[in-house]
Design an enzyme around this catalytic site. Structure first.
Site, PDB file in Angstrom:
ATOM      1  N   ALA A  27      46.278  39.463  38.038  1.00 24.55           N
ATOM      2  CA  ALA A  27      45.845  40.635  37.267  1.00 24.55           C
ATOM      3  C   ALA A  27      44.354  40.906  37.390  1.00 24.55           C
ATOM      4  O   ALA A  27      43.891  41.992  37.024  1.00 24.55           O
ATOM      5  CB  ALA A  27      46.214  40.464  35.795  1.00 24.55           C
ATOM      6  N   GLY A  28      43.583  39.935  37.856  1.00 22.67           N
ATOM      7  CA  GLY A  28      42.141  40.126  38.008  1.00 22.67           C
ATOM      8  C   GLY A  28      41.318  39.579  36.861  1.00 22.67           C
ATOM      9  O   GLY A  28      40.145  39.920  36.705  1.00 22.67           O
ATOM     10  N   LYS A  29      41.906  38.683  36.070  1.00 28.00           N
ATOM     11  CA  LYS A  29      41.217  38.177  34.876  1.00 28.00           C
ATOM     12  C   LYS A  29      39.953  37.383  35.224  1.00 28.00           C
ATOM     13  O   LYS A  29      38.922  37.542  34.566  1.00 28.00           O
ATOM     14  CB  LYS A  29      42.167  37.313  34.045  1.00 28.00           C
ATOM     15  CG  LYS A  29      42.852  36.197  34.812  1.00 28.00           C
ATOM     16  CD  LYS A  29      43.928  35.540  33.977  1.00 28.00           C
ATOM     17  CE  LYS A  29      44.703  34.509  34.774  1.00 28.00           C
ATOM     18  NZ  LYS A  29      45.523  35.164  35.845  1.00 28.00           N
ATOM     19  N   THR A  30      40.028  36.540  36.242  1.00 25.31           N
ATOM     20  CA  THR A  30      38.859  35.741  36.612  1.00 25.31           C
ATOM     21  C   THR A  30      37.748  36.626  37.155  1.00 25.31           C
ATOM     22  O   THR A  30      36.572  36.463  36.807  1.00 25.31           O
ATOM     23  CB  THR A  30      39.242  34.673  37.645  1.00 25.31           C
ATOM     24  OG1 THR A  30      40.248  33.809  37.092  1.00 25.31           O
ATOM     25  CG2 THR A  30      38.028  33.840  38.037  1.00 25.31           C
ATOM     26  N   THR A  31      38.116  37.573  38.000  1.00 29.33           N
ATOM     27  CA  THR A  31      37.128  38.496  38.558  1.00 29.33           C
ATOM     28  C   THR A  31      36.434  39.285  37.458  1.00 29.33           C
ATOM     29  O   THR A  31      35.200  39.416  37.453  1.00 29.33           O
ATOM     30  CB  THR A  31      37.800  39.460  39.547  1.00 29.33           C
ATOM     31  OG1 THR A  31      38.389  38.709  40.615  1.00 29.33           O
ATOM     32  CG2 THR A  31      36.787  40.437  40.123  1.00 29.33           C
ATOM     33  N   GLY A  55      45.605  37.592  31.618  1.00 31.46           N
ATOM     34  CA  GLY A  55      46.541  38.470  32.297  1.00 31.46           C
ATOM     35  C   GLY A  55      47.484  37.614  33.101  1.00 31.46           C
ATOM     36  O   GLY A  55      47.308  36.395  33.214  1.00 31.46           O
ATOM     37  N   GLU A  91      38.978  28.628  34.338  1.00 30.62           N
ATOM     38  CA  GLU A  91      40.024  27.607  34.434  1.00 30.62           C
ATOM     39  C   GLU A  91      39.951  26.906  35.787  1.00 30.62           C
ATOM     40  O   GLU A  91      39.843  27.557  36.832  1.00 30.62           O
ATOM     41  CB  GLU A  91      41.401  28.240  34.255  1.00 30.62           C
ATOM     42  CG  GLU A  91      42.532  27.224  34.298  1.00 30.62           C
ATOM     43  CD  GLU A  91      43.889  27.850  34.095  1.00 30.62           C
ATOM     44  OE1 GLU A  91      44.852  27.101  33.866  1.00 30.62           O
ATOM     45  OE2 GLU A  91      44.000  29.087  34.166  1.00 30.62           O
ATOM     46  N   ASP A 118      38.259  32.877  31.146  1.00 29.28           N
ATOM     47  CA  ASP A 118      39.368  33.581  31.809  1.00 29.28           C
ATOM     48  C   ASP A 118      40.724  32.999  31.424  1.00 29.28           C
ATOM     49  O   ASP A 118      41.722  33.254  32.107  1.00 29.28           O
ATOM     50  CB  ASP A 118      39.190  33.581  33.330  1.00 29.28           C
ATOM     51  CG  ASP A 118      39.365  32.198  33.958  1.00 29.28           C
ATOM     52  OD1 ASP A 118      39.323  31.190  33.220  1.00 29.28           O
ATOM     53  OD2 ASP A 118      39.540  32.127  35.194  1.00 29.28           O
ATOM     54  N   TYR A 172      55.152  24.907  43.288  1.00 31.70           N
ATOM     55  CA  TYR A 172      55.649  26.131  43.896  1.00 31.70           C
ATOM     56  C   TYR A 172      56.686  25.851  44.981  1.00 31.70           C
ATOM     57  O   TYR A 172      57.492  26.714  45.321  1.00 31.70           O
ATOM     58  CB  TYR A 172      54.487  26.955  44.467  1.00 31.70           C
ATOM     59  CG  TYR A 172      53.713  27.675  43.388  1.00 31.70           C
ATOM     60  CD1 TYR A 172      54.358  28.523  42.491  1.00 31.70           C
ATOM     61  CD2 TYR A 172      52.339  27.517  43.249  1.00 31.70           C
ATOM     62  CE1 TYR A 172      53.663  29.183  41.493  1.00 31.70           C
ATOM     63  CE2 TYR A 172      51.632  28.185  42.261  1.00 31.70           C
ATOM     64  CZ  TYR A 172      52.303  29.013  41.391  1.00 31.70           C
ATOM     65  OH  TYR A 172      51.602  29.672  40.395  1.00 31.70           O
TER      66      TYR A 172
END
Length: 207
Positions: free
Chosen positions: A9-13, A5, A29, A80, A41
């Site tokens: 987006a919450g992909k790791t969670t 995501g 990752e 993830d 950044y």
């Protein structure tokens, strides 16, 4: 299986929650180890190329290391991120001449990487992504803009339109909270695990 995501987006969670529920091998990752990320950044033009090259090397080394050793006691492996992420982000951060050079390295490596049995993409509107990013409070992520997230999202969907090698499940998660509401997590996992998906793209809205 891959859970991906956009940023926030919450992909790791979700990958962690699924891994805990199904007792799987988990590959996360290691983005925090990239020394160029905070610098990027602050100054994208100067640090974009070393950032993307560092990510490319680290992702290859990690996936090669983790996926070459099967866990006989785990039903499957969940990650993830997918290696193609490298190209999607590089396309949106590098200058054309840098990207052309980067793509040559990427292509050589990508041909050797295994493909996922199922690729799950968590789609969330950019305003909600920004809210999640702000709530987790990573200092270097304070420089992420709405425009940058929109470009990353467009990069993913451009990739999906060309991909027919494996099943891609795009789940719209704008209307659910799989962390705060257990019922939403169950609906999400039921959608992922209790259906058969053909190669190419399938879209699902959960609300």
């Amino acid at each position: 299986m891959v859970i991906e995501g956009n940023i926030g987006a919450g992909k790791t969670t979700l990958a962690q929650m699924i891994s805990e529920k199904y007792k799987t091998k988990l590959v996360l990752e290691q983005f925090a180890d990239n020394p160029f990320l905070p610098k990027f950044y602050e100054n994208q033009e100067q640090y974009s190329f070393p950032l993307e090259m560092a990510f490319l090397a680290e992702r290859y080394n990690q996936l090669n290391r983790e996926l070459s050793h099967l866990d006989l006691f785990s039903p499957f492996t969940i990650s993830d991120y997918y290696f193609m992420k490298s190209l999607i982000f590089a396309q949106n951060t590098l200058q054309p001449d840098e990207y052309n050079l980067y793509r040559q390295f990427f292509t050589i490596i990508y041909e050797k990487m295994p493909k996922p049995d199922l690729y799950v993409y968590l789609h969330k509107d950019v305003d909600l992504l920004l809210k999640n990013i702000a709530e987790r409070g990573r200092i270097y992520e304070a420089f992420i803009t709405k425009e940058y997230l929109e470009k990353i999202s467009q990069g993913y969907f451009g990739y999906f339109r060309q991909q027919t090698d494996f099943p891609i499940l795009i789940i719209d998660t704008n209307g659910i909270d799989f962390v705060g509401r257990p019922a939403d997590f169950e609906r999400l996992t039921n959608t992922i695990f209790n259906n058969q998906f053909n190669k190419g793209v399938t879209r699902v809205i959960l609300d």
